[in-house]
Design a protein around this motif. Structure first.
Motif, PDB file in Angstrom:
ATOM      1  N   GLY A  12       4.198   3.592   2.185  1.00 28.30           N
ATOM      2  CA  GLY A  12       5.428   3.748   3.428  1.00 28.30           C
ATOM      3  C   GLY A  12       5.750   2.844   3.869  1.00 28.30           C
ATOM      4  N   LYS A  13       4.877   1.717   3.749  1.00 27.86           N
ATOM      5  CA  LYS A  13       5.116   0.749   5.296  1.00 27.86           C
ATOM      6  C   LYS A  13       6.111  -0.190   3.932  1.00 27.86           C
ATOM      7  CE  LYS A  13       1.463  -0.165   7.364  1.00 27.86           C
ATOM      8  NZ  LYS A  13       0.522  -0.618   8.396  1.00 27.86           N
ATOM      9  N   LYS A  14       5.595  -0.257   2.383  1.00 26.83           N
ATOM     10  CA  LYS A  14       6.855  -0.972   1.590  1.00 26.83           C
ATOM     11  C   LYS A  14       7.850  -0.303   1.646  1.00 26.83           C
ATOM     12  CE  LYS A  14       6.457  -4.239  -1.550  1.00 26.83           C
ATOM     13  NZ  LYS A  14       5.480  -5.932  -1.038  1.00 26.83           N
ATOM     14  N   LEU A  15       8.422   0.949   1.699  1.00 29.89           N
ATOM     15  CA  LEU A  15       8.925   1.410   1.459  1.00 29.89           C
ATOM     16  C   LEU A  15       9.964   0.743   2.723  1.00 29.89           C
ATOM     17  CD1 LEU A  15       8.829   4.672  -0.217  1.00 29.89           C
ATOM     18  CD2 LEU A  15       9.920   2.703  -1.107  1.00 29.89           C
ATOM     19  N   ARG A  16       9.486   0.256   3.816  1.00 33.29           N
ATOM     20  CA  ARG A  16      10.697   0.834   4.680  1.00 33.29           C
ATOM     21  C   ARG A  16      10.611  -0.732   5.300  1.00 33.29           C
ATOM     22  NH1 ARG A  16      12.469   3.344   9.233  1.00 33.29           N
ATOM     23  NH2 ARG A  16      12.297   2.071  11.059  1.00 33.29           N
ATOM     24  N   ASP A  17      10.129  -2.107   4.694  1.00 32.33           N
ATOM     25  CA  ASP A  17       9.857  -3.094   4.524  1.00 32.33           C
ATOM     26  C   ASP A  17      11.329  -3.316   3.909  1.00 32.33           C
ATOM     27  OD1 ASP A  17       8.306  -3.367   6.656  1.00 32.33           O
ATOM     28  OD2 ASP A  17       6.878  -4.778   4.691  1.00 32.33           O
ATOM     29  N   ARG A  18      11.580  -2.813   2.710  1.00 34.31           N
ATOM     30  CA  ARG A  18      12.376  -3.119   2.045  1.00 34.31           C
ATOM     31  C   ARG A  18      13.790  -2.155   2.384  1.00 34.31           C
ATOM     32  NH1 ARG A  18      12.016  -0.351  -3.442  1.00 34.31           N
ATOM     33  NH2 ARG A  18      13.321  -0.489  -4.192  1.00 34.31           N
TER      34      ARG A  18
END
Length: 47
Positions: free
Chosen positions: A29-35
């Motif tokens: 979720g954090k990775k997708l949010r950063d993207r």
């Protein structure tokens, strides 16, 4: 007594698996949010 330890170990393994899935979901979720944030920032920069 042996049945207790067998059932306890099953529950412990299930707990560890669920905790692992939860941690993986948080990191994904954090990775997708950063993207998404990076994409939004680049779109705003070009405007």
């Amino acid at each position: 007594m042996a049945a207790f330890f067998i059932e306890f170990s099953k529950e412990l393994i299930e707990l560890i698996i669920l905790a692992g899935v939860s941690v993986a979901a948080i990191f994904c979720g954090k990775k997708l949010r950063d993207r998404k944030d990076a994409k939004t920032a680049s779109e705003q920069k070009s405007n």
